[in-house]
Design an enzyme around this catalytic site. Structure first.
Site, PDB file in Angstrom:
ATOM      1  NE  ARG A 360     -70.008  39.032  10.793  1.00  0.00           N
ATOM      2  CZ  ARG A 360     -69.416  40.135  11.114  1.00  0.00           C
ATOM      3  NH1 ARG A 360     -68.142  39.275  10.680  1.00  0.00           N
ATOM      4  NH2 ARG A 360     -69.060  40.956  12.051  1.00  0.00           N
ATOM      5  CG  ASN A 482     -67.066  47.243   8.154  1.00  0.00           C
ATOM      6  OD1 ASN A 482     -66.645  47.319   8.292  1.00  0.00           O
ATOM      7  ND2 ASN A 482     -67.133  48.330   7.240  1.00  0.00           N
ATOM      8  CG  ASP A 483     -65.517  40.986  11.494  1.00  0.00           C
ATOM      9  OD1 ASP A 483     -66.122  41.572  12.341  1.00  0.00           O
ATOM     10  OD2 ASP A 483     -65.350  40.705  10.954  1.00  0.00           O
ATOM     11  CB  CYS A 484     -63.004  47.605   9.757  1.00  0.00           C
ATOM     12  SG  CYS A 484     -61.528  46.079   9.927  1.00  0.00           S
ATOM     13  CG  ASN A 486     -63.331  47.729  16.036  1.00  0.00           C
ATOM     14  OD1 ASN A 486     -62.962  48.400  15.345  1.00  0.00           O
ATOM     15  ND2 ASN A 486     -64.627  46.752  15.403  1.00  0.00           N
TER      16      ASN A 486
END
Ligand code: GLC
Ligand code: GLC
Length: 813
Positions: A360, A482-484, A486
């Site tokens: 990405r 937003n990798d965070c 989860n």
């Protein structure tokens, strides 16, 4: 407070004190050999890969900070000093560091002696050149010594800082004349070595670090320099360095230059040695021969500058806003090129040993550099697409050297597929080169599974179509942008990676953000299909897009703003009904950007809510209220203390989405206000608060809930560079490459006055654009005049094959 100033004619930032709040760095190099260099000469060099082929050592996490670099110790009587102040830190009579496009220049003076150091990596050469010029500004003759110093890394940077039982035994060098050769592991499986040389006879050398520094001494006070005499040490194991001593005499007014070169050299396997364990030095001789005279150095620097002039001539703006012009014409584009070269590998916050290329991240970076280097963007797209899987999902990261997907992190980040459409579409709109869609591109790097790139895009699109949850919104997988966030992770033990723990798929957790992306890039996919003659596929795609648009307005609307997501229990995230994290920035930006709710009013409401709930004087925070405790059902986002990173920090990457979105609904003043808040040149005056470099964007600025509100971290390697450039060039200044020509439809603030001009190189043509805005409207084009001919009801200058110049006047009103 400022620590320097911009010198726009020279495209430089001039730092006037070495004591900046944090090291302020620059990047040298444009193809294979790269260096990081700070305003005090710290940093390191590598060839192609910052982890595997690192030439010089750097100690992250060190105190004092930023120790390790290319250092020149000047011993003038009892005074020892460095042109960059570090590492001796002797107070200088004057100091200046100029960071320019691919070079840095330091000029300092102490006791009537001026030292000027120019550092750059020549175009297409595998070396860093340091030209060190001394001038005696006093009225007496001066005799002094200069000791150079670099510390070699034993190539693999990770191994170099962990595997001491082996590494302290393997260091090897050769010294011939003024050249020091670093050849650790060359006796076995490596075919490369490093050189550090100077173009003058030397009065001594050292290659053993501990001999040069002395036991229990640091680089701030080397024994050899204190004694004023090199030890001529030969490294054997321990830590190899390169240091040369030169004794200099200068009459009043006299100048002398020395040219130091740090180079990377390779030999063919059967040409490695000229005698047992003696390096074949031919490649080094050839390299060093190119930098023996000042004329050679000047010519090489001129070529580097010409290269940048050319790159930066592709898009320029001239307006009443000096700071805007400076960012657009120089620094924002420069940073975009650095993200092309570095991805997220080597900065002062990224240690060069971590992540490879992000799927990405790389697709988004491309949006910022595609107009600068379209041919290289083309290759990048094919490399990225080659790491996609047959079902349309993709490896989240790949290794730059092998270009293979990284199995440790795997796939399951469900926004990834759509970014491939974004990048490819941007490339085709820029170049008109639809042939890329016919390229045969493998899945998972397996050539036997190659299909056309167009088919890859279809799989990307269908991945979303085939992975929807209970609200008909896209499933989020491990995380979206937003990798965070989860939502399928549920990690309870420290050390588990939020990115890879738990199942990669969950049947329930959904992302409204991916919904917005799908509407945005689904339309671009449909456009490409129609453009290349597949109207049936375009129609099918538009049906899916319409369905998603409805799903977002239905399950993804919270009354005053867009919901962020649904968790694994189908509870909303980013909704009024939440205890914390009631509103998030990302879907407000992306859904409006995609056009969702523009006609029915939701778009405006969402952006008004952003202003009311998320805006601060330093930028827009990611969410509010911040998470004050760990939410196992949300993952990493709630692991950060309030105000930092994704937990309500000002995550600069998504601020431009809001600014772009404001232009979609025509609010030019607000769009520009948002642009300015995080824009480096506009916040130069608060450098003591912001702390990072005032010429580049940082990933994050601490939010209002943080202790250090306004303080930035993680400068340089961030998708912010590309997105702010897209924002300012395409949405604010309004110059958008389309499939059929260049569209010009600015959305501007009152600061822009009644007239500004731009130049844009697009395909084969140069567009000289004048925008007139006598009525000072924020948006709206009433007339488009191309080469004297008036076009009505359009903002697009139609593309004419082969035409070299277009003179365009855009009348706003
Ligand atoms: C980092 C990552 C990027 C991600 C962002 C938000 O910048 O590189 O991929 O989208 O954080 O989590
Ligand atoms: C962490 C960071 C995020 C980044 C990710 C990369 O989650 O908070 O910004 O994208 O690591 O793996």
């Amino acid at each position: 407070m400022k620590f320097g100033y911009f010198d726009d004619p020279n495209k430089e930032y001039v730092i006037t004190t070495p004591k900046t709040p944090l090291p302020w760095i620059n990047y040298l190099g444009s193809s294979n050999f790269f260096s990081l260099i700070s305003n005090t000469c710290g940093g390191y060099s590598f060839y192609k890969d910052a982890k595997l082929l690192r030439l010089t050592r750097y100690r992250y996490n060190n105190v004092p900070t930023d120790e390790g670099g290319r250092y020149y110790y000047i011993k003038d009587g009892d005074t020892v000093w460095n042109p960059g102040w570090q590492p001796v830190k002797t107070e200088l009579d004057s100091y200046e560091c100029r960071h320019g496009m691919g070079y840095s220049r330091y000029t300092s003076e102490k006791n009537g002696l001026e030292a000027s150091l120019l550092a750059f990596v020549p175009v297409d050469e595998n070396c860093e050149v340091n030209q060190l010029t001394f001038t005696n500004k006093s009225d007496k003759a001066k005799e002094f010594s200069v000791f150079s110093y670099i510390e070699f890394c034993l190539w693999n940077a990770m191994d170099d800082m962990t595997n001491f039982q082996r590494n302290l035994n393997i260091g090897e060098v050769e010294v011939v004349g003024s050249t020091i050769y670093h050849k650790t592991e060359y006796r076995e499986r490596r075919n490369h070595f490093a050189v550090f040389s100077v173009n003058a006879p030397i009065d001594g050398f050292d290659t053993s670090r501990d001999e040069f520094l002395g036991a229990y001494r640091g680089v701030n006070d080397p024994q050899v320099v204190a004694e004023g005499k090199s030890h001529n040490s030969i490294a054997s194991g321990w830590s190899p360095i390169a240091s040369q001593q030169i004794n200099v005499t200068l009459q009043p007014g006299e100048s002398k230059s020395f040219i130091y070169v740090l180079g990377y050299c390779e030999n063919l396997e059967d040409e490695k040695f000229v005698a047992p364990n003696v390096i074949n030095k031919k490649p080094a001789d050839e390299l060093l021969a190119k930098f023996q005279t000042n004329e050679q150095v000047e010519a090489s620097l001129a070529a580097l500058k010409a290269n940048w002039e050319d790159l930066l001539s592709k898009f320029t703006v001239h307006s009443d806003e000096e700071k805007l012009d400076r960012m657009v014409n120089i620094w924002n584009q420069y940073q975009c090129m650095v993200t092309f070269n570095m991805s997220r590998s080597a900065s002062y916050y990224e240690s060069g040993i971590g992540r490879g290329m992000g799927f990405r991240d790389s697709c988004q970076d491309l949006l910022g550099f595609v107009h600068l280097i379209p041919e290289r963007a083309r290759q990048r797209i094919i490399d990225i697409a080659s790491t996609q899987f047959e079902d349309g999902s993709a490896y989240h990261q790949y290794q730059p050297l092998t270009k293979k997907g990284n199995a440790d992190i795997g796939s399951g980040f469900n926004d990834d597929p759509l970014w491939l459409i974004a990048g490819t579409s941007a490339y085709i709109r820029e170049t008109g080169d639809t042939s890329i869609l016919e390229e045969m591109v493998p899945f998972d790097n397996d050539e036997s599974k190659a299909v056309t790139l167009m088919e890859h895009l279809k799989r990307s699109f269908d991945y979303i179509v085939n992975h929807k949850g209970p609200h008909n919104l896209p499933l989020i997988g491990r995380a979206d942008w937003n990798d965070c966030l989860n939502l399928n992770c549920f990690s309870e033990h420290p050390g588990e990676s939020f990115q890879t723990f738990g199942p990669s798929e969950g049947p329930v957790a959904e992302s409204v953000f991916i919904g917005g992306m799908f509407v945005m890039y689904g339309k671009e996919y449909a456009d490409l299909c129609a453009y290349t003659g597949d109207q049936a596929e375009a129609d099918r795609a538009m049906k899916e897009v319409a369905a998603m648009n409805d799903a977002v307005l239905d399950g993804g609307w919270d009354g005053d703003w867009f919901v962020r997501a649904y968790d694994a229990q189908s509870n909303p995230i980013g909704s009024k009904s939440c205890e914390e994290g009631q509103i998030y920035i990302e879907p407000q930006g992306f859904c409006v950007l995609a056009g969702i709710g523009v006609e029915t009013g939701e778009a405006k409401k969402a952006l008004d809510s952003v202003k009311e709930k998320l805006d601060t004087k330093y930028g827009i925070v990611l969410l509010q209220p911040p998470y004050t405790r760990y939410h196992v059902e949300l993952g990493e986002i709630s692991s950060y203390p309030p105000g930092y990173k994704e937990n309500a920090g000002i995550f600069c990457h998504n601020n431009p989405w809001i600014s772009c979105a404001e232009t979609v609904i025509g609010r030019g003043n607000r769009a520009f206000e948002i642009y300015k808040k995080t824009c480096p040149a506009y916040i130069e005056d608060i450098s003591e608060i912001h702390c990072t470099e005032p010429y580049v964007y940082s990933q994050m600025i601490a939010g209002k809930d943080a202790h250090f509100f306004g303080q930035a971290k993680n400068s340089w390697l961030t998708g912010t560079a590309a997105w702010t450039f897209v924002n300012v060039s395409q949405y604010i200044l309004g110059v958008v490459p389309t499939l059929n020509g260049l569209s010009i439809n600015p959305c501007i603030p009152s600061e822009m006055g009644t007239k500004f001009t731009m130049t844009r190189k697009y395909r084969e043509g140069v567009y000289n654009i004048t925008v007139e805005n006598l009525n000072k409207v924020e948006k709206g084009v009433t007339k488009l005049i191309v080469d004297g001919k008036e076009l009505t009801n359009t903002t697009v200058v139609p593309y004419e094959k082969g035409k070299a110049e277009y003179n365009v006047t855009v009348v706003m009103g």
